[in-house]
Scaffold this motif. Sequence first.
Motif, short mmCIF file in Angstrom:
data_model
loop_
_atom_site.label_atom_id
_atom_site.label_comp_id
_atom_site.label_asym_id
_atom_site.label_seq_id
_atom_site.Cartn_x
_atom_site.Cartn_y
_atom_site.Cartn_z
N LYS A 25 0.89 -1.28 -0.12
CA LYS A 25 0.03 0.13 -0.14
C LYS A 25 0.97 1.24 -0.07
O LYS A 25 1.99 1.34 0.41
N THR A 26 0.41 2.27 -0.22
CA THR A 26 1.35 3.40 -0.63
C THR A 26 1.90 3.93 0.64
O THR A 26 2.82 4.29 0.82
N ARG A 27 0.87 3.96 1.63
CA ARG A 27 1.49 4.40 3.09
C ARG A 27 2.43 3.64 3.65
O ARG A 27 3.61 4.08 4.18
N LYS A 28 2.29 2.26 3.45
CA LYS A 28 3.22 1.16 4.09
C LYS A 28 4.71 1.40 3.24
O LYS A 28 5.75 1.32 3.84
N ALA A 30 5.75 4.13 1.65
CA ALA A 30 6.32 5.29 1.89
C ALA A 30 7.00 5.14 3.41
O ALA A 30 8.16 5.57 3.60
N ILE A 31 6.40 4.54 4.57
CA ILE A 31 6.94 4.32 5.86
C ILE A 31 8.02 3.43 5.73
O ILE A 31 9.34 3.90 6.41
#
Length: 539
Positions: A25-28, A30-31
């Motif tokens: 996922k995009t958020r994961k 990025a993190i």
Amino acid sequence: MNLLWMERLGDWNPQFLRELKGQLKTRKLAIAIGVSLISQFLLVLYFYEQLNLDGTYSSFCVRTSNYNCRLDAAGEIVIDWQQWWQTLFSILNWTLPLILLLAGVYMILSDLGKEERRGTLNFIRLSPQSSQSILTGKILGVPILLYLGVALALPLHCWSAISAGVPFYFLVSFYLLSGASYYFFYSAALLYGFLSEFQASSASFLTFVFALPWLNVINWSVSLVTQTNYDWSDSVLYYWQWFYIPLGSNFLLAETFAILTFSLWTYWIWQALNRRFANANATLISKKQSYWMVAYFEFLLLGFCLQKNHLNPAQFAESGFLWGLLVFMETVNLLWFLGLIAALSPHRQALQDWARYRREKVSNRKSFWKSGLMQDLLWGEKSPSLVAVAVNLGIKTVIWGAWILFWPQNSAKISAILGLILSLNWLLILAGIAQTLLFMKTAKRSLWAGITVIALIAFPPIFFSVLSMPFYQSSGVWLLTAFPWIGVKEASAIPIFLTILGQWSVTTLLSLQLTRQMRLAGASSSKAIFANRPSAPAR
């Protein structure tokens, strides 16, 4: 193009594609990318601060004869950049493997534990995918963000290695060996998870305990390679041999041997994983697999006993040194066969099914070895393990007995062979006790069997030690322990033969007790089945 790539990936491993869709996922992403890059930046910044370029002293400066930092014409510290890169490379060599192993194992087992609690793991079992495809998808897909973070650190790792003077071929072989060892530890952790109801924390701890010595060996070898003008023949590993093959004389040869060993053990672990994933009540390995596994393990151990000592060639011809090797290998085999007994012994329900099957099966007149009963005991999935354990002990005894016959001194041969026989009998007794206890009706039968076997192994030596009865003074009583090879060399003939007769008597009694239990279980199960059948209507 993206859809075609995903379709091909789904055809290769649907479970892997499922995990990727859940993790990427995009958020994961990025993190994961941010944590990796920021951690690398902070690590490099910390080491750069350690240079102390504005001062008169640095931990990484070039030393003078009086151990002071050398200064250049401008009065600035002369930095030993190779040492700086070596230190950074060493830190990465410890950090990246520990992150991969500990965090990866925890993530995989936590995910499987969630699947088990939700009931989706049983749903996955019913899919047409093979167990190996499903579990491989889990290993590759669940920690994919962790893999991405570590992959982003590989350029820094490679650059620090080359700057530290590590040869490129060594770096490539290092990655290959690391990959083989990581896959082995992941597979072993998966097997532990299926046996422990996916306890992720304990699995990570055990992975740390068993991986730490291996990481020590790898980093020690890396530190040797980075040393300037280092002669490999000065290493203690230089004289390491296996069946007289000088593995230690060449690093690449030793690394190839390690990769092959990891690969073979990973293969055996996956045999157990495939069985356990398909049927949670099945034994870890089949009887046929156990014969091949024991032969391989004993052959592997024997190779380390066949070597020549270039420092002291006469040492390997001395019976005292050979006896020490035998004691060490028998101790290793004791632990090995305890695990094998646990992996081969079926539990109550399987034994009941087999007993009922044997009772209902029509007997035919064949020779003893070709009879249906003997074939079941040798190869059957649900039959008691005692005969299979005896066959495996026979394989082990033949291999080590042949090695003992080539000893130069005849005086030690008889004691060594008697020690093998005593050890064989003891392990058979432990196998019989474990199988009998696993047939109990209590739900904690595995715990009771484990506690009983461990007590029988540990309590007698502790008891004799407390009573100040060392083996060189009371060798006869030490024959009654699970370590008979300690006292057999000092014991006389009469206690040895009396102990062997006693062991055979106990083994016979355990076999008769187990046979009686099987007959009663078969009769009770058959009566219960016939009692539940509806009676035919009267005419």
